[in-house]
Design a protein around this motif. Structure first.
Motif, PDB file in Angstrom:
ATOM      1  N   LYS A 163      -6.205  -0.856   8.535  1.00 55.00           N
ATOM      2  CA  LYS A 163      -7.287  -1.173   9.478  1.00 55.00           C
ATOM      3  C   LYS A 163      -7.759  -2.606   9.318  1.00 55.00           C
ATOM      4  N   LYS A 164      -7.683  -3.128   8.084  1.00 53.55           N
ATOM      5  CA  LYS A 164      -8.155  -4.488   7.816  1.00 53.55           C
ATOM      6  C   LYS A 164      -7.079  -5.547   8.036  1.00 53.55           C
ATOM      7  N   THR A 165      -5.810  -5.144   8.089  1.00 53.86           N
ATOM      8  CA  THR A 165      -4.718  -6.110   8.065  1.00 53.86           C
ATOM      9  C   THR A 165      -3.855  -5.961   9.321  1.00 53.86           C
ATOM     10  N   ASP A 166      -4.077  -6.850  10.276  1.00 58.80           N
ATOM     11  CA  ASP A 166      -3.402  -6.756  11.580  1.00 58.80           C
ATOM     12  C   ASP A 166      -1.886  -6.773  11.456  1.00 58.80           C
ATOM     13  N   ASN A 183     -10.039 -14.603  15.532  1.00 58.18           N
ATOM     14  CA  ASN A 183     -10.616 -14.794  14.203  1.00 58.18           C
ATOM     15  C   ASN A 183     -10.435 -16.213  13.700  1.00 58.18           C
ATOM     16  N   ARG A 232      -0.550  -3.462  10.082  1.00 58.90           N
ATOM     17  CA  ARG A 232      -0.733  -2.352  11.029  1.00 58.90           C
ATOM     18  C   ARG A 232       0.288  -2.450  12.157  1.00 58.90           C
ATOM     19  N   LYS A 251      -7.049   2.516   5.143  1.00 59.29           N
ATOM     20  CA  LYS A 251      -8.085   1.509   4.887  1.00 59.29           C
ATOM     21  C   LYS A 251      -7.480   0.104   4.909  1.00 59.29           C
ATOM     22  N   PHE A 252      -6.324  -0.059   4.244  1.00 60.28           N
ATOM     23  CA  PHE A 252      -5.666  -1.360   4.222  1.00 60.28           C
ATOM     24  C   PHE A 252      -5.170  -1.759   5.613  1.00 60.28           C
ATOM     25  N   CYS A 300       0.824  -1.222   0.000  1.00 58.64           N
ATOM     26  CA  CYS A 300       0.000   0.000   0.000  1.00 58.64           C
ATOM     27  C   CYS A 300       0.852   1.264   0.000  1.00 58.64           C
TER      28      CYS A 300
END
Length: 197
Positions: A56-59, A147, A62, A53-54, A41
């Motif tokens: 936030k979705k990808t632990d 998850n 991040r 955005k990326f 990204c």
């Protein structure tokens, strides 16, 4: 959670992901972030909004950026082994450690660092660039990923992860662990049975 632990000494305390990313991009730029973190990204049409955005979705991504923020941008000493197992936002920074000025980073240093990591990984027999994500750290520390509803695999056996074994790999939990695992064994048996009948 006890009240005497000072979580507020962590520079990530109270800062949003977007504000953290704005600080990093303003200081280093997307090119340096990609060179050090190797997260796509920051390379393909990079922007703050798409990166947030990326992330936030990808632990794993991040946490990688947050660790970069703590130890490169805020120039804190590396975390202890116990704290390293925690996500960067949950780490306790001792009161005597204060953020410093950002490290000076360059593309050449990033390339040397990547080559050093790849060399160490190949020396350990992992071959290539290995990155450990949160779920892998959770498995190492005995935590269950919320998850992941499937069985937790702590033996190193990849069969429960849904990924096939590579050719020539050894199956660690089989009775004959010294024989190579053949992912096509069932198909070969069925073909042999068809030919014999």
């Amino acid at each position: 959670m006890s009240d005497d632990i000072n979580y507020k000494n962590n520079p990530l305390h109270g800062i949003s992901l977007k504000n953290m990313l704005v600080e990093l991009v303003d200081h280093y730029g997307f090119e340096i972030l990609f060179a050090y973190l190797y997260i796509n990204c920051f390379k393909t049409n990079p922007s703050i909004d798409s990166s947030v955005k990326f992330l936030k979705k990808t632990d794993w991504a991040r946490e990688k950026v947050e660790a970069f923020y703590l130890y490169e941008f805020k120039h804190l000493p590396r975390a202890s082994d116990e704290q390293f197992l925690l996500p960067p936002r949950d780490r306790i920074i001792p009161d005597d450690q204060q953020p410093g000025s950002p490290k000076e980073l360059s593309l050449e240093d990033a390339q040397r660092l990547r080559e050093k990591r790849e060399r160490k990984a190949s020396e350990r027999g992992r071959g290539g660039d290995h990155r450990m994500g949160k779920s892998q750290r959770d498995n190492r520390s005995g935590k269950q990923n919320k998850n992941n509803t499937g069985p937790r695999n702590t033996s190193g056996d990849r069969s429960t992860s849904g990924k096939p074994w590579p050719p020539g790999a050894r199956h660690s939990s089989s009775p004959a662990a010294d024989t190579p695992f053949d992912p096509w064994a069932q198909a070969k048996i069925k073909n042999k049975e068809r030919r014999d009948s």
